[in-house]
Design a protein around this motif. Structure first.
Motif, mmCIF file in Angstrom:
data_model
loop_
_atom_site.group_PDB
_atom_site.id
_atom_site.type_symbol
_atom_site.label_atom_id
_atom_site.label_comp_id
_atom_site.label_asym_id
_atom_site.label_seq_id
_atom_site.Cartn_x
_atom_site.Cartn_y
_atom_site.Cartn_z
ATOM 1 N N PRO A 429 0.835 -1.220 0.000
ATOM 2 C CA PRO A 429 0.000 0.000 0.000
ATOM 3 C C PRO A 429 0.854 1.249 0.000
ATOM 4 C CG PRO A 429 -0.753 -1.568 1.678
ATOM 5 C CD PRO A 429 0.546 -2.084 1.155
ATOM 6 N N GLU A 435 -5.053 4.819 2.593
ATOM 7 C CA GLU A 435 -5.242 3.378 2.723
ATOM 8 C C GLU A 435 -4.106 2.710 3.478
ATOM 9 O OE1 GLU A 435 -5.692 1.888 -1.151
ATOM 10 O OE2 GLU A 435 -7.624 2.851 -1.531
ATOM 11 N N GLY A 437 -1.987 0.987 6.043
ATOM 12 C CA GLY A 437 -2.381 0.274 7.256
ATOM 13 C C GLY A 437 -3.752 -0.357 7.170
ATOM 14 N N CYS A 522 4.421 1.130 6.705
ATOM 15 C CA CYS A 522 2.993 1.050 6.359
ATOM 16 C C CYS A 522 2.606 -0.377 5.999
ATOM 17 C CB CYS A 522 2.677 1.984 5.196
ATOM 18 S SG CYS A 522 2.791 3.735 5.624
ATOM 19 N N SER A 526 -0.158 -2.636 7.760
ATOM 20 C CA SER A 526 -1.250 -3.180 6.952
ATOM 21 C C SER A 526 -1.380 -4.681 7.172
ATOM 22 C CB SER A 526 -1.006 -2.867 5.478
ATOM 23 O OG SER A 526 -2.045 -3.386 4.681
ATOM 24 N N SER A 529 -2.934 -5.277 10.587
ATOM 25 C CA SER A 529 -4.385 -5.047 10.582
ATOM 26 C C SER A 529 -5.118 -6.180 9.875
ATOM 27 C CB SER A 529 -4.704 -3.718 9.889
ATOM 28 O OG SER A 529 -4.083 -2.638 10.556
ATOM 29 N N THR A 530 -4.512 -6.661 8.776
ATOM 30 C CA THR A 530 -5.132 -7.767 8.043
ATOM 31 C C THR A 530 -5.175 -9.024 8.903
ATOM 32 O OG1 THR A 530 -4.288 -6.833 5.981
ATOM 33 C CG2 THR A 530 -5.021 -9.126 5.933
ATOM 34 N N ASN A 627 -1.400 4.315 11.261
ATOM 35 C CA ASN A 627 -1.710 3.111 10.474
ATOM 36 C C ASN A 627 -2.383 2.026 11.298
ATOM 37 O OD1 ASN A 627 -0.547 3.138 7.523
ATOM 38 N ND2 ASN A 627 0.922 4.272 8.764
#
Length: 804
Positions: A429, A435, A437, A522, A526, A529-530, A627
């Motif tokens: 990302p 977008e 994070g 980042c 990301s 978080s996923t 993020n």
């Protein structure tokens, strides 16, 4: 006390003194003493008169009582006499009534027996006449009259069950049974003649005779009715078995529609020709459809076993869709009352969904997934929860659902490969877009496809195939975790070289010290978080699978291992972020330990290494916080892990600063306080919205950094006299370790001889360790420590202001 009285003289707690005081409250009242005495004497005379009257009245009481007792005894004797007379008269009356009613009772019994005899004779007459008529009508095939007559004869015969010992009655009963048997055989022969088993054409057809024969069959043995139904349905479906033989082209799955079209035509034809011949309660239309389903299920099972290698997933799903549609049509048309005989077990149906799996996430992403392998022919009709015909035909497909499971395995493998290729092509990302994070879109795509597979499979079967599909889900959850998430985490490189004091002094705000770039930070956020999204959604997936599957198989669904895998990815991501910021601060700490602290002449502003550490924190932490805005708890974990890593490392480097002068220790104490303030503000550093740091994080920072400050305060304290120094050390640090004390002595720059005597004194002054503890209180702080700290810092700040 017999009667209530308000007179003070009658009270139980009478006090003469109080009574006299009440009569003469003052000295002046004593003038009336003669009058009061006269009143009391008058009262005494009256009481004497009353007592005398009462005593005289009681002298005759005894004599009156005896007289009254004698009168009562006489009255009782008279009463007994009267009762005896009444009893004698009652017995005489009863005897008289018995004599009067003796003849009436005999007449009553005679009437009752006569009535029973007349009724029985009437029944016998009806039975004899009915049996004769029944035999005659049977020979003439007058089934319409026979249906009503037979039921009446059977009902009348029930009244003679207790008279079966009489030969004539037994003979009539046998004649009735013989007539029933003859009727049954005759009706079966009539149906055989009207609907012959052999031959291609039905020579007979519906007639009033057969319609009346069905009414008679209702009264006969149920086996006659079952035989009629069985033969009629078999003859009705004989054409189906010829048309759809195993060797016929129309028998294969691709032409399964023709089977269902044929039965629809046959049911319409039956309704037109034979609908009125059979009684409505026989449900012949439903019985034909159910028998068709049994035959079709057996035929399809046989042909699929023979041609198993030719079954493809498209063909299988097409056949299942058409079959479930047909079963739904049956449920609309029929009630399923003929299934209650146990020939078909009603399948268990999962409860209706109360918590739709991933409803929120299946929005726009659901439209983007197009799986060419299975979307075109998947069954779209939702399963009706109360469909009694569900599975009556489609159960035959269940042994072959492994084809569907293998197809989903292949599709998911291609989907994961596509995710990997898309990630390589599109890259991580972009950090300059909002977008950064965010959850990777491939994650939502995967779970949307999972939902479609789960709903589709639950429509096909809720048994072992669901368990097999769960295994496939587990496999690709692990693959997604390792290939997409863990596989794309940035790799750590070897630690960079340290910085010199000169480079630290020349360091500018834009200099590159952190290992990871902004894009890599980042990307890590990301992926974190996923993984957090996958963890929560996998738990929902497990709950939905347990709702869909049969109750007996629920225990076999367990996605704990996959949830643990995502937890590992989260932990690794946080560890990478911590290591990166930690490594960025290492050169500054190394520079701190290499400074000549014994040569510091005055206390100034915070040292360059502190500025460097703060710079790296301000560079990294806001990016990570922004993020991880959607997963706040993991940002808190990052802060806690960083504090747990950085503070011990800072203290270790603090021990390397030796020797230290008094002014150098003051400068280090000021630097430590600056770092402590920055660390306390770490969760909200660089943020416009100031939030209070979590209590768990604040506790760690205060505990660790206060220990660092206590170390410096001990170093600042004079080592003479030794006893005071040792006691001060024990009081401030409460650390019983000789290694720590040795490091403190090294920081003070004491000679080896002085250190040796100091260590001996330290060992003597150590307090006895508490039972069951081995230094657990080494980081405990004395109560006045925060006050000492604040006063010391205030003095240093004043000193700096004066010199500036």
């Amino acid at each position: 006390q017999v009667f209530p009285s308000q007179d003070p003289l009658d009270r139980a707690d009478f006090n003469a003194v109080e009574y006299i005081n009440a009569l003469f409250p003052t000295e002046q009242s004593l003038a009336n003493i003669d009058e009061v005495v006269n009143k009391i004497r008058l009262k005494i005379r009256r009481l004497d008169d009353n007592i005398r009257t009462v005593v005289r009245g009681q002298t005759n009481v005894g004599q009156d009582g005896r007289q009254a007792l004698e009168e009562a005894q006489k009255a009782i004797q008279q009463l007994f006499g009267k009762i005896k007379d009444i009893k004698d008269k009652a017995e005489k009356s009863e005897q008289m009534v018995k004599e009067i009613t003796r003849d009436i009772k005999q007449l009553d019994h005679a009437k009752r027996h006569l009535t029973t005899s007349i009724t029985t004779l009437n029944h016998l007459h009806m039975l004899a006449g009915g049996v004769d008529s029944l035999e005659a009508m049977t020979r003439r095939r007058q089934y319409g009259e026979v249906a009503n007559l037979l039921q009446g004869v059977v009902n009348v015969l029930e009244h003679f069950n207790k008279y079966m010992g009489i030969p004539q009655i037994r003979q009539l009963s046998e004649r009735v049974k013989a007539a029933q048997n003859e009727l049954g055989q005759q009706i079966l022969a009539d149906f055989e003649e009207a609907f012959p088993s052999q031959g291609t054409k039905r020579t007979g057809g519906p007639s009033n005779v057969l319609r009346d024969a069905c009414l008679v069959a209702n009264v006969l043995d149920p086996r006659i009715k079952q035989e009629i139904i069985k033969k009629f349905i078999k003859q009705h479906l004989s054409e189906y078995l010829v048309l759809f033989q195993e060797n016929q082209d129309v028998a294969w799955l691709d032409k399964i529609d023709r089977r269902y079209a044929w039965i629809k035509r046959q049911l319409v034809d039956y309704e037109e020709k034979y609908g009125r011949m059979f009684p409505a309660e026989w449900c012949m239309t439903e019985r034909i459809a159910v028998e068709f389903c049994h035959v079709t299920r057996a035929e399809l099972s046989k042909i699929m076993r023979t041609r198993a290698k030719e079954i493809e997933v498209k063909l299988l799903l097409f056949a299942i869709q058409r079959t479930t549609n047909f079963e739904g049509l049956l449920a609309k048309r029929f009630s399923g009352c003929t299934l209650a005989d146990g020939t078909v077990k009603k399948p268990e149906v999962p409860p209706p969904s109360t918590n739709p799996f991933l409803e929120d996430e299946a929005g726009a992403e659901a439209d983007e997934i197009v799986m060419e392998k299975s979307d075109t022919d998947k069954p779209k009709k939702p399963k009706v929860p109360d469909n009694p015909f569900h599975g009556i035909v489609s159960k035959c497909f269940e042994p072959h659902l492994y084809v569907y499971i293998e197809s989903q395995d292949k599709n998911l493998g291609e989907l994961i490969d596509r995710f990997v290729a898309d990630f390589k092509a599109q890259g991580p990302p972009k950090p300059n877009v909002d977008e950064g994070g965010a959850v990777l879109p491939s994650c939502a795509d995967l779970f949307v496809y999972y939902k479609k597979c789960m709903v589709q499979c639950s429509q096909l079967s809720t048994g072992e195939p669901m368990i097999a599909l769960t295994t496939i889900f587990q496999k690709y959850l692990r693959e997604y975790a390792w290939k997409i998430l863990s596989g794309n985490l940035p790799k750590t490189t070897s630690s960079s070289g340290g910085l010199t004091i000169t480079s630290l002094l020349k360091e500018k705000e834009g200099s590159e010290v952190a290992k990871f770039t902004l894009e890599e930070l980042c990307l890590i956020c990301s992926i974190l978080s996923t993984a957090e999204y996958c963890l929560a959604t996998t738990q929902q997936l497990e709950e939905k699978l347990k709702e869909k599957v049969d109750t007996s198989l629920m225990e076999r669904i367990n996605l704990t291992g996959e949830m643990d895998t995502f937890s590992i990815v989260i932990s690794n991501s946080i560890q990478l972020l911590v290591q990166d910021l930690d490594a960025a601060c290492d050169p500054a700490l190394t520079a701190m330990s290499k400074m000549q602290w014994q040569n510091v002449e005055h206390v100034g502003d915070q040292s360059p290494y502190v500025t460097s550490v703060i710079l790296h924190i301000k560079q990294n932490v806001p990016i990570i916080r922004d993020n991880l805005a959607s997963t706040r708890k993991y940002f808190t974990q990052f802060c806690i892990k960083f504090a747990n890593s950085f503070i011990p490392k800072f203290i270790n480097h603090l021990f390397k600063c030796k020797p230290i002068s008094m002014v150098g220790a003051e400068q280090l104490l000021l630097d430590t306080h600056s770092l402590k303030m920055v660390l306390l503000d770490l969760p909200s550093i660089g943020s416009q919205v100031v939030r209070k740091a979590p209590a768990s994080y604040t506790k760690i920072v205060v505990k660790g950094m206060t220990r660092a400050e206590m170390i410096l305060k001990v170093v600042m304290a004079p080592h003479e006299p030794p006893v005071v120094f040792v006691d001060n050390y024990i009081k401030l640090l409460a650390d019983c370790s000789t290694d720590t004390f040795q490091k403190i002595l090294d920081m003070k720059g004491l000679k080896r001889s002085e250190q040796s005597s100091m260590l001996d004194l330290f060992r003597l002054r150590l307090p006895a360790p508490p039972p069951g503890g081995d230094g657990s209180g080494s980081l405990s702080l004395s109560a006045p420590t925060p006050e000492q700290e604040s006063s010391r810092i205030r003095k240093l700040e004043k000193l700096i202001k004066k010199r500036l």
